[in-house]
Design a protein around this motif. Structure first.
Motif, mmCIF file in Angstrom:
data_model
loop_
_atom_site.group_PDB
_atom_site.id
_atom_site.type_symbol
_atom_site.label_atom_id
_atom_site.label_comp_id
_atom_site.label_asym_id
_atom_site.label_seq_id
_atom_site.Cartn_x
_atom_site.Cartn_y
_atom_site.Cartn_z
ATOM 1 N N GLY A 13 0.673 -1.139 -0.106
ATOM 2 C CA GLY A 13 0.097 -0.035 -0.155
ATOM 3 C C GLY A 13 0.737 1.303 0.065
ATOM 4 N N GLU A 14 2.069 1.359 0.584
ATOM 5 C CA GLU A 14 2.998 2.596 0.529
ATOM 6 C C GLU A 14 3.643 2.498 -0.937
ATOM 7 N N PRO A 17 0.692 3.750 -5.382
ATOM 8 C CA PRO A 17 -0.066 5.090 -5.309
ATOM 9 C C PRO A 17 -1.765 5.102 -5.064
ATOM 10 N N ALA A 18 -2.215 5.818 -4.146
ATOM 11 C CA ALA A 18 -3.706 5.940 -4.045
ATOM 12 C C ALA A 18 -4.448 6.000 -5.126
ATOM 13 N N GLY A 19 -5.307 5.377 -5.601
ATOM 14 C CA GLY A 19 -6.214 5.514 -6.774
ATOM 15 C C GLY A 19 -5.699 4.335 -7.914
ATOM 16 N N SER A 35 -3.762 -2.826 2.310
ATOM 17 C CA SER A 35 -3.220 -1.985 1.461
ATOM 18 C C SER A 35 -4.139 -0.791 0.949
ATOM 19 N N GLN A 36 -5.362 -0.839 1.239
ATOM 20 C CA GLN A 36 -6.214 0.133 0.979
ATOM 21 C C GLN A 36 -6.302 0.480 -0.847
ATOM 22 N N ARG A 37 -5.929 -0.417 -1.518
ATOM 23 C CA ARG A 37 -5.919 -0.488 -2.942
ATOM 24 C C ARG A 37 -6.706 -1.484 -3.523
#
Length: 133
Positions: A13-14, A17-19, A35-37
Motif C-alpha cells: 500500500g505504501e 499510489p492511492a487510486g 493496502s487500501q488499494r
C-alpha cells in the motif's frame, strides 16, 4: 504490531499510489484490505447480480481465475498475457507468486517489469510495476 502477512500488504500500500489498481491473484482480499488499494478481482468480495456480476465474471475469465478451484492466474498465462490484462484494466502493478517469477524470469526481464516488493517469510508473492505503453 502487524504480522508478517499484514506487513507485506501494508508495504504494498505504501508502494502503490492511492487510486491505482493492483492485478493480483483471486485470493488477494487481504491485500485489498490492508493496502487500501483496489484489485482487479478477488474471490471473496463477489457482487450479487446485475452488471457488476457480469463485470466480475469477465475479470476472472481474463485472468484465468476460477474461484472454486484456481485462485491464481490461469496455469498457462505468460507475463506478456498478464501484462495485457493489467493494461486492459489500467493496472500498472502486478502481484505474482515467487514460483511464477522464477519460471518466467527472462520474460519478466524482457518485458521490463520492475520488482518493487519481494516475498517475506509468510507471503510468497512479488509485486512488480510494469511499463506502460
Amino acid at each position: 504490531e502487524p504480522t508478517s502477512e499484514e506487513a507485506w500488504y501494508l508495504a504494498a500500500g505504501e508502494i502503490v499510489p492511492a487510486g491505482d489498481i493492483i492485478t493480483a491473484p483471486g485470493n488477494s482480499d487481504s491485500l485489498r484490505l490492508y493496502s487500501q488499494r483496489a484489485t482487479i478481482v478477488d474471490c471473496k468480495n463477489v457482487p450479487y447480480g446485475g452488471q457488476a456480476w457480469e463485470d466480475w465474471k469477465s475479470r476472472t475469465a481474463d485472468l484465468g481465475i476460477d474461484c472454486k478451484n484456481q485462485f491464481t492466474y490461469g496455469p498457462d498465462m505468460t507475463p506478456e498475457e498478464l501484462a495485457a490484462v493489467a493494461k486492459k484494466y489500467s493496472s500498472r502493478f502486478v502481484v505474482v507468486e515467487s514460483d511464477f517469477s522464477k519460471e518466467f524470469a527472462s520474460e519478466i526481464a524482457a518485458e521490463g517489469w520492475d520488482l518493487k516488493l519481494g516475498p517475506n517469510d509468510i507471503i510468497g508473492w512479488n509485486l512488480y510495476e510494469i511499463p506502460q505503453a
